[in-house]
Design a protein around this motif. Structure first.
Motif, mmCIF file in Angstrom:
data_model
loop_
_atom_site.group_PDB
_atom_site.id
_atom_site.type_symbol
_atom_site.label_atom_id
_atom_site.label_comp_id
_atom_site.label_asym_id
_atom_site.label_seq_id
_atom_site.Cartn_x
_atom_site.Cartn_y
_atom_site.Cartn_z
ATOM 1 N N GLY A 114 8.109 -17.571 -119.438
ATOM 2 C CA GLY A 114 8.113 -18.130 -120.794
ATOM 3 C C GLY A 114 9.307 -19.028 -121.090
ATOM 4 N N ASP A 222 9.336 -11.683 -118.915
ATOM 5 C CA ASP A 222 8.015 -11.421 -119.464
ATOM 6 C C ASP A 222 7.917 -9.936 -119.842
ATOM 7 O OD1 ASP A 222 5.300 -10.753 -119.635
ATOM 8 O OD2 ASP A 222 4.714 -12.242 -118.139
ATOM 9 N N THR A 246 9.743 -12.034 -123.663
ATOM 10 C CA THR A 246 8.609 -12.732 -124.270
ATOM 11 C C THR A 246 7.337 -11.878 -124.236
ATOM 12 O OG1 THR A 246 7.895 -13.688 -122.180
ATOM 13 C CG2 THR A 246 9.525 -14.938 -123.432
ATOM 14 N N LYS A 247 6.321 -12.396 -124.894
ATOM 15 C CA LYS A 247 4.963 -11.814 -124.890
ATOM 16 C C LYS A 247 4.929 -10.418 -125.496
ATOM 17 C CE LYS A 247 4.273 -14.676 -120.832
ATOM 18 N NZ LYS A 247 3.772 -14.855 -119.484
ATOM 19 N N ASP A 251 2.188 -6.819 -125.681
ATOM 20 C CA ASP A 251 2.751 -5.673 -124.959
ATOM 21 C C ASP A 251 2.662 -4.437 -125.852
ATOM 22 O OD1 ASP A 251 4.244 -3.973 -123.299
ATOM 23 O OD2 ASP A 251 6.120 -4.573 -124.268
ATOM 24 N N ASN A 273 7.167 -13.480 -129.628
ATOM 25 C CA ASN A 273 5.977 -12.703 -130.002
ATOM 26 C C ASN A 273 4.790 -13.570 -130.390
ATOM 27 O OD1 ASN A 273 7.059 -13.527 -132.360
ATOM 28 N ND2 ASN A 273 7.660 -11.506 -133.089
ATOM 29 N N GLN A 275 2.525 -17.602 -129.401
ATOM 30 C CA GLN A 275 2.554 -18.931 -128.792
ATOM 31 C C GLN A 275 3.051 -20.008 -129.756
ATOM 32 O OE1 GLN A 275 0.797 -19.542 -125.562
ATOM 33 N NE2 GLN A 275 -0.571 -17.793 -125.377
#
Ligand SMILES: Nc1nc2c(ncn2[C@@H]2O[C@H](COP(=O)(O)OP(=O)(O)O)[C@@H](O)[C@H]2O)c(=O)[nH]1
Ligand SMILES: [Mg+2]
Length: 294
Positions: A114, A222, A246-247, A251, A273, A275
């Protein structure tokens, strides 16, 4: 959020409750519950060391207590909270760049973690703070990543400094820094994803660092990386100041943040958290723990 982690903690409380009696709790009463708990923590991406710390903290709190007189659930939650309070650190990004005239910020990490997206989000974040930034397309290894950064630059009306495919990334970074100094901006520098096995890419990154002396280097990981994160921290050991995970929007485990912080000893600066450009949150330890344990 973090439903899997919550369920793990609840399972432990239920297990312990059903195995202790009215007398003082002994280690043997909770041993097997804790073993099961440890496995579930590992499944939630918590590293072995972090899981052992959490386990020790719970053991310390429960042993010798009289089961009938305390809320097992509260004790377990508090023990985990206390342990994580100690191992998680926040990073005051705006304070860190506060005194620097033209901060140079590097984004490093594995492929797909990311970096490029986070760089764009940070540019937007800085804009909201009244700070202009320039983006340096330092991932000259993957042609698509330069285009990706350019798209972000266009969308955010930010200058992107780039050379050609397979150009020397240290030179790209150098030009980016020069532009930042001239125009009084923050220099945000993208880098190619690499693994420990890519000796050349690792050397190239070292050179970028030596030539450009970043003020802050973020390691981007990630949130879904799981136990892989320990490998990633090893690969970049000694090269970064703070973490960005990220992401987090996809998660449900939360363990990567815990492992990355515990294994590296570094603060967590931001969580990604989503895009969109504003899907970047400063890491707030209390908020994270509330969401994890609520
Ligand atoms: N859901 C979600 N996706 C993300 C987040 N951050 C990055 N991504 C996506 O992850 C993929 C890889 O990101 P990229 O920035 O290209 O990674 P890089 O290889 O490290 O530069 C892209 O599809 C991004 O849109 C995030 O916080 N949440
Ligand atoms: Mg990239």
């Amino acid at each position: 959020m973090f439903d899997k982690f919550k369920k793990t903690v609840k399972n432990l409380s239920d297990d312990v409750k059903s195995s202790v009696t009215e007398k003082e709790i002994e280690e043997s009463d909770i041993k097997s519950s804790l073993e099961k708990f440890r496995l579930q923590l590992l499944e939630s991406n918590v590293s072995l060391k972090a899981a052992e710390d959490i386990e020790a903290s719970i053991t310390g709190r429960l042993i010798g207590e009289t089961a009938g007189r305390l809320s097992i659930e509260d004790e377990i939650n508090n023990a985990i909270r206390e342990e994580l309070e100690n191992s998680l650190k926040e990073y005051k990004f705006l304070e860190a760049i506060g005194d620097i005239r033209n901060p140079v910020i590097f984004f490093i990490g594995f492929n797909g973690s990311g970096k490029t997206t986070t760089l764009a989000k940070l540019s937007s974040y800085l804009e909201n703070q009244g700070l202009d930034s320039v983006m340096g397309a330092g991932d000259t290894f993957r042609a698509a990543s330069m285009e990706q950064l350019e798209e972000h630059g266009n969308a955010l009306s930010k200058k992107v400094v780039k050379h050609g495919y397979e150009a020397d990334p240290a030179a790209v970074a150098y030009d980016t820094v020069e532009h930042a100094e001239k125009e009084d901006k923050v220099a945000l520098i993208d880098t190619a994803g690499r693994s420990h096995a890519d000796r050349n890419l690792m050397d190239e990154l070292q050179k970028m660092v030596e030539v450009n002396e970043p003020d802050i280097t973020f390691l981007v990981v990630d949130g879904l990386a799981g136990n892989d994160v320990v490998e990633q921290l090893k690969a970049y050991d000694g090269m970064f100041d703070a973490l960005i995970v990220t992401k987090m929007d996809i998660d449900d485990k939360g363990g990567t943040v815990i492992s990355a912080a515990r294994e590296s000893g570094k603060p967590v600066a931001f969580l990604g958290n989503g895009q969109a450009y504003d899907d970047l949150e400063e890491f707030d330890k209390e908020k994270f723990l509330d969401e994890l344990l609520e």
